[in-house]
Enzyme design. Structure first.
Site, PDB file in Angstrom:
ATOM      1  N   ARG A   1       0.726  -0.849   0.125  1.00  0.00           N
ATOM      2  CA  ARG A   1      -0.013  -0.242   0.002  1.00  0.00           C
ATOM      3  C   ARG A   1       1.013   1.250  -0.116  1.00  0.00           C
ATOM      4  NH1 ARG A   1      -3.073  -3.959   1.820  1.00  0.00           N
ATOM      5  NH2 ARG A   1      -1.138  -4.921   2.484  1.00  0.00           N
ATOM      6  N   THR A   2       2.211   1.166   0.805  1.00  0.00           N
ATOM      7  CA  THR A   2       2.584   2.220   0.636  1.00  0.00           C
ATOM      8  C   THR A   2       3.181   3.091  -0.391  1.00  0.00           C
ATOM      9  OG1 THR A   2       2.526   2.120   3.517  1.00  0.00           O
ATOM     10  CG2 THR A   2       4.155   3.918   2.915  1.00  0.00           C
TER      11      THR A   2
ATOM     12  N   LYS B   1      26.697  -4.758  -2.954  1.00  0.00           N
ATOM     13  CA  LYS B   1      28.484  -3.868  -3.065  1.00  0.00           C
ATOM     14  C   LYS B   1      28.213  -3.971  -1.226  1.00  0.00           C
ATOM     15  CE  LYS B   1      27.485  -2.374  -7.267  1.00  0.00           C
ATOM     16  NZ  LYS B   1      27.945  -1.964  -8.607  1.00  0.00           N
TER      17      LYS B   1
ATOM     18  N   ARG C   1      10.978   3.640   2.599  1.00  0.00           N
ATOM     19  CA  ARG C   1      10.567   3.392   3.896  1.00  0.00           C
ATOM     20  C   ARG C   1      12.412   2.675   4.393  1.00  0.00           C
ATOM     21  NH1 ARG C   1       5.823  -0.506   4.396  1.00  0.00           N
ATOM     22  NH2 ARG C   1       5.023   0.684   4.993  1.00  0.00           N
TER      23      ARG C   1
ATOM     24  N   HIS D   1       4.878   6.234  11.112  1.00  0.00           N
ATOM     25  CA  HIS D   1       4.913   6.080  10.022  1.00  0.00           C
ATOM     26  C   HIS D   1       3.848   7.037  10.093  1.00  0.00           C
ATOM     27  CE1 HIS D   1       3.644   4.422   6.102  1.00  0.00           C
ATOM     28  NE2 HIS D   1       3.437   3.303   6.265  1.00  0.00           N
TER      29      HIS D   1
HETATM   30  N1   CP Z   1      -0.312   0.016   5.756  1.00  0.00           N
HETATM   31  C1   CP Z   1       0.906  -0.013   5.227  1.00  0.00           C
HETATM   32  O1   CP Z   1       1.885   0.532   5.659  1.00  0.00           O
HETATM   33  O2   CP Z   1       1.125  -1.108   4.334  1.00  0.00           O
HETATM   34  P1   CP Z   1       1.902  -1.441   3.300  1.00  0.00           P
HETATM   35  O3   CP Z   1       3.212  -2.272   4.353  1.00  0.00           O
HETATM   36  O4   CP Z   1       1.930  -2.623   2.444  1.00  0.00           O
HETATM   37  O5   CP Z   1       2.887  -0.431   2.271  1.00  0.00           O
END
Ligand code: CP
Length: 358
Positions: free
Chosen positions: A89-90, A118, A139, A172
């Site tokens: 999703r993110t 590497k 992320r 998040h």
């Molecule tokens: N909610 C969320 O962060 O989903 P993903 O890990 O699929 O990005």
């Protein structure tokens, strides 16, 4: 003006999140972030501006002319999606948000396909991306990496914004934005989010979405927060400390059914066993009473709502999916609109979009 390139890293790192906020603003005193790193950057006026912008973008995008206008807004920008942790999703909602605004994108989704394989450090990887792109959406399993890189880039000749798309067990912030946007829309015609009770359930100890959303809810008046989890996975002390400091009414319990009776919104989360220090540790915790099914649905208020950041396992039964109070599919789509709003605002296009003729 507080600028990130005028403070040493050690001094910046030692500040509280609230103290860090002005260093991360796009324009001094405006509140809108340049780097988006944690939920503490968003107060209520900024949240309301972002939600209004998201509503505006989703409306404009309905017509072909409007969608083409939006595609021109940031057609001169490129964004790098650097996801060294799994995501559906993110990643996809940020990608779709970029596409809505005409931003071209590049991505690394597996460090094994980049020069990290590497032996290149994540820091050097981010510096490399900044050579080619105008924004980095990242992320990382590493807590604090986005923050350190925001400082590094602001102190380099290529200062570009960073959006934290999930950092360790820590924060998040864009998930919290979409959660708030979903809650605000859910209660828009029912008197608003103020005065509501939000119940969090599941792995509250390691769920970074819980920490970020719990903080954003403190921006609203008299929102009571209830934390339901097995003792081993209960809400961590730092979250409790913030709630206590801000005078928030909250409760810690292990009784989901009792909590649901008083809930306006229930926010379920999955067990985050990827963080287990010993293999199989989470599986030894009895989580059977922390699942939402047909019985819990019967207890939820008729105008209540059920959220989940997803992905889910079995913490919400599939039989709940078609209930009008199940918001998680809409919540996921809301992520695309609010992320488009955040990206547009980060590049300074909030006013243009709000005042355009579409
Ligand atoms: N909610 C969320 O962060 O989903 P993903 O890990 O699929 O990005």
């Amino acid at each position: 003006m507080k600028r990130l390139n005028e403070i040493e890293w050690e001094k910046f790192e030692a500040l509280s999140l609230e103290e860090k906020r002005p260093y991360l603003e796009r324009v001094e005193g405006d509140g809108m972030p340049y780097h988006t790193l944690f939920a503490q950057q968003f107060d209520r006026p900024v949240l309301e501006r972002l939600c209004a912008l998201a509503n505006r973008i989703r409306f404009i995008n309905k017509s072909k002319e409007g969608a083409l206008y939006l595609k021109g807004v940031l057609a001169h920008k490129r964004a790098m999606l650097y996801f060294s942790q799994p995501s559906s999703r993110t990643f996809l909602s940020h990608l779709a948000a970029c596409q809505i605004l005409g931003i071209t994108t590049g991505s690394v989704r597996d460090a094994a396909t980049s020069s990290e394989f590497k032996g290149e450090s994540r820091e050097d990887s981010v510096r490399t991306f900044s050579s080619y792109f105008d924004m980095i959406i990242m992320r990382s399993p590493e807590q604090g990496l986005a923050e350190r890189m925001a400082w590094e880039l602001s102190n380099s000749s290529r200062s570009i914004p960073i959006i934290n798309a999930g950092s360790g067990k820590d924060q998040h912030p864009t998930q919290a934005l979409l959660d708030i946007y979903t809650l605000m829309r859910s209660f828009e015609e029912k008197g608003g989010l103020d005065g509501r009770t939000v119940v969090f359930c599941g792995d509250l100890m390691r769920g970074r979405t819980v920490r970020s959303l719990s903080y954003l809810l403190t921006d609203f008046r008299n929102v009571r927060q209830v934390f339901v989890a097995p003792q081993e996975l209960q809400v961590p002390a730092d979250v409790v400390m913030i709630l206590a400091r801000r005078g928030i009414d909250f409760e810690v319990t292990d009784n989901l059914r009792e909590a649901v009776k008083s809930a306006d919104a229930v926010y379920m989360t999955r067990i985050q066993d990827e963080w287990d220090s010993a293999k199989g540790a989470s599986a030894r915790i009895d989580t059977s009473r922390f699942k939402f099914g047909a019985e819990e649905l019967k207890l939820l208020k008729p105008d209540g709502c059920l959220l989940h950041p997803l992905p889910r396992r079995d913490e919400i039964a599939v039989c709940c999916d078609r209930d009008p109070r199940a918001m998680y599919w809409r919540q996921m789509r809301n992520g695309m609109w609010i992320r488009a709003a955040l990206i547009a605002a980060t590049f300074g296009f909030e006013k243009d979009i709000m005042s355009c003729g579409y």
